[in-house]
Design an enzyme around this catalytic site. Structure first.
Site, PDB file in Angstrom:
ATOM      1  CB  VAL A 130      -1.059   0.118   1.124  1.00  0.00           C
ATOM      2  CG1 VAL A 130      -1.750  -0.998   1.079  1.00  0.00           C
ATOM      3  CG2 VAL A 130      -0.370  -0.115   2.536  1.00  0.00           C
ATOM      4  CE1 TYR A 155       1.173   0.215  14.992  1.00  0.00           C
ATOM      5  CE2 TYR A 155       0.525   0.783  17.411  1.00  0.00           C
ATOM      6  CZ  TYR A 155       0.283   0.011  16.253  1.00  0.00           C
ATOM      7  OH  TYR A 155      -0.651  -0.605  15.882  1.00  0.00           O
ATOM      8  CB  ILE A 200      -6.885  -7.195  18.261  1.00  0.00           C
ATOM      9  CG1 ILE A 200      -7.575  -6.084  18.667  1.00  0.00           C
ATOM     10  CG2 ILE A 200      -7.796  -8.312  17.670  1.00  0.00           C
ATOM     11  CD1 ILE A 200      -8.638  -5.717  19.468  1.00  0.00           C
TER      12      ILE A 200
HETATM   13  N1  LIG Z   1      -3.643  -6.539  16.773  1.00  0.00           N
HETATM   14  C1  LIG Z   1      -3.624  -5.263  17.590  1.00  0.00           C
HETATM   15  O1  LIG Z   1      -3.440  -5.474  18.937  1.00  0.00           O
HETATM   16  C2  LIG Z   1      -3.813  -4.006  17.134  1.00  0.00           C
HETATM   17  C3  LIG Z   1      -3.912  -2.953  18.000  1.00  0.00           C
HETATM   18  C4  LIG Z   1      -4.137  -1.811  17.668  1.00  0.00           C
HETATM   19  C5  LIG Z   1      -4.114  -1.516  16.194  1.00  0.00           C
HETATM   20  N2  LIG Z   1      -3.870  -2.386  15.409  1.00  0.00           N
HETATM   21  C6  LIG Z   1      -3.731  -1.868  13.918  1.00  0.00           C
HETATM   22  O2  LIG Z   1      -4.442  -3.030  13.019  1.00  0.00           O
HETATM   23  C7  LIG Z   1      -4.298  -3.068  11.767  1.00  0.00           C
HETATM   24  C8  LIG Z   1      -4.489  -4.549  11.383  1.00  0.00           C
HETATM   25  O3  LIG Z   1      -3.450  -5.192  11.998  1.00  0.00           O
HETATM   26  P1  LIG Z   1      -3.675  -6.724  12.735  1.00  0.00           P
HETATM   27  O4  LIG Z   1      -3.500  -6.752  14.186  1.00  0.00           O
HETATM   28  O5  LIG Z   1      -4.813  -7.248  11.765  1.00  0.00           O
HETATM   29  O6  LIG Z   1      -2.240  -7.278  12.083  1.00  0.00           O
HETATM   30  P2  LIG Z   1      -2.129  -8.413  10.746  1.00  0.00           P
HETATM   31  O7  LIG Z   1      -0.545  -8.555  10.983  1.00  0.00           O
HETATM   32  O8  LIG Z   1      -2.620  -9.822  11.267  1.00  0.00           O
HETATM   33  O9  LIG Z   1      -2.444  -7.967   9.736  1.00  0.00           O
HETATM   34  C9  LIG Z   1      -2.019  -6.836   9.185  1.00  0.00           C
HETATM   35  C10 LIG Z   1      -1.973  -7.052   7.545  1.00  0.00           C
HETATM   36  O10 LIG Z   1      -1.555  -5.871   6.912  1.00  0.00           O
HETATM   37  C11 LIG Z   1      -0.774  -6.364   6.093  1.00  0.00           C
HETATM   38  N3  LIG Z   1       0.258  -5.322   5.248  1.00  0.00           N
HETATM   39  C12 LIG Z   1       1.079  -4.837   6.271  1.00  0.00           C
HETATM   40  N4  LIG Z   1       1.838  -3.858   5.446  1.00  0.00           N
HETATM   41  C13 LIG Z   1       1.559  -3.883   4.347  1.00  0.00           C
HETATM   42  C14 LIG Z   1       1.906  -3.038   3.279  1.00  0.00           C
HETATM   43  N5  LIG Z   1       2.735  -2.131   3.275  1.00  0.00           N
HETATM   44  N6  LIG Z   1       0.873  -3.216   1.812  1.00  0.00           N
HETATM   45  C15 LIG Z   1      -0.014  -4.194   2.177  1.00  0.00           C
HETATM   46  N7  LIG Z   1      -0.245  -4.788   2.993  1.00  0.00           N
HETATM   47  C16 LIG Z   1       0.432  -4.694   4.313  1.00  0.00           C
HETATM   48  C17 LIG Z   1      -0.110  -7.559   6.299  1.00  0.00           C
HETATM   49  O11 LIG Z   1       0.609  -8.426   5.403  1.00  0.00           O
HETATM   50  C18 LIG Z   1      -1.187  -8.169   6.911  1.00  0.00           C
HETATM   51  O12 LIG Z   1      -1.755  -9.060   6.246  1.00  0.00           O
HETATM   52  C19 LIG Z   1      -2.922  -2.327  11.829  1.00  0.00           C
HETATM   53  O13 LIG Z   1      -3.064  -1.018  11.128  1.00  0.00           O
HETATM   54  C20 LIG Z   1      -2.437  -2.338  13.100  1.00  0.00           C
HETATM   55  O14 LIG Z   1      -1.409  -1.270  13.471  1.00  0.00           O
HETATM   56  C21 LIG Z   1      -3.865  -3.604  15.802  1.00  0.00           C
END
Ligand SMILES: NC(=O)c1ccc[n+]([C@@H]2O[C@H](COP(=O)([O-])OP(=O)(O)OC[C@H]3O[C@@H](n4cnc5c(N)ncnc54)[C@H](O)[C@@H]3O)[C@@H](O)[C@H]2O)c1
Length: 236
Positions: free
Chosen positions: A48, A139, A172
């Protein structure tokens, strides 16, 4: 959820975790969904943050879905790194993926979302959009930026009928947190205990909220964050 059936959504970071659960939930609501990721199963494989990626995603939404009603800008990475020795490259990568890519994707998709008549932009921030933590400079800076972007674009795009909301998940269980939680069980225990509900969140906890925010049930919700953390950050 009201109004979702037949609407068209683009979901980034959809091969794993929150994005995968939300894409599945959107499909279950009868929506057409275009999934994007740079790794794993998805409809459109791209980084992205790559040059031209935002325009490519908007074009794909137009070509494959015939337009766009809901943009879920969710792809993101995280990393812990103290300031001392913090490489520029990590700062730049985090800002590029977690913040700048969302700005560009919104800019590319707004014409389609305006045509929709009920366009919605959801972006995934974090509880770290509202506070900081040692080792999380890049972050936290990126995620604070996401919340600012949601507020500013919510105000700017409201007259076009486009709503913008920043979802702020707490801890999460996803691909992002699996490794750190397994390597440091006390880290997972801290978040479990800190949550008023005494558990970690699941991707479906966020997917349900995303479906609500995308739906007409949330028709008066815009330019605001929504914290989904089981009550973890409601107290010091
Ligand atoms: N898991 C948590 O506790 C948590 C908490 C707060 C925020 N978030 C946010 O939630 C969002 C989703 O994260 P998640 O927890 O589902 O993690 P995850 O790692 O399970 O999923 C993230 C997905 O994003 C994809 N990705 C990362 N960089 C990319 C790029 N440059 N281009 C295309 N795809 C890309 C990865 O390949 C992955 O499939 C993120 O923005 C993360 O910062 C997660």
């Amino acid at each position: 959820m009201r109004g979702l059936s037949g609407r068209r959504a683009l979901v980034t970071g959809a091969a794993s975790g929150i994005g995968a659960a939300t894409a599945a939930r959107f499909r279950a609501e009868g929506m057409g969904v275009l999934t994007v990721d740079r790794a794993g199963p998805c409809d459109l494989a791209l980084d992205v943050a790559a040059p031209g990626a935002a325009e490519a995603m908007a074009e794909a939404a137009k070509a494959r879905l015939g337009g766009l009603d809901v943009l879920f800008a969710n792809a993101g990475i995280t990393a812990a790194q103290p300031l001392e020795g913090h490489p520029d490259s990590l700062w730049e990568e985090m800002l590029a993926i977690d913040l700048s890519s969302i700005f560009r994707l919104c800019r590319a998709c707004v014409p389609l979302l305006a045509e929709s008549g009920h366009g919605v932009i959801l972006m995934t921030g974090s509880v770290m959009s509202s506070f900081g933590e040692a080792g999380m400079a890049a972050y936290a800076a990126a995620k604070h930026g996401v919340l600012g972007l949601a507020r500013a674009l919510g105000v700017e795009l409201g007259p076009k009928g486009i709503r913008v909301v920043c979802i702020q998940p707490g801890a999460i269980l996803t691909g992002m947190t699996k490794g750190p939680f397994e390597a440091q069980p006390e880290f997972a225990a801290y978040w479990r205990e800190k949550a008023a509900l005494k558990r970690l969140g699941t991707p479906d906890d966020i997917a349900g909220v995303a479906a609500f925010l995308a739906s007409d049930d949330a028709a008066f919700v815009t330019a605001t964050p929504l914290v989904v953390d089981g009550g973890a950050t409601a107290h010091p």
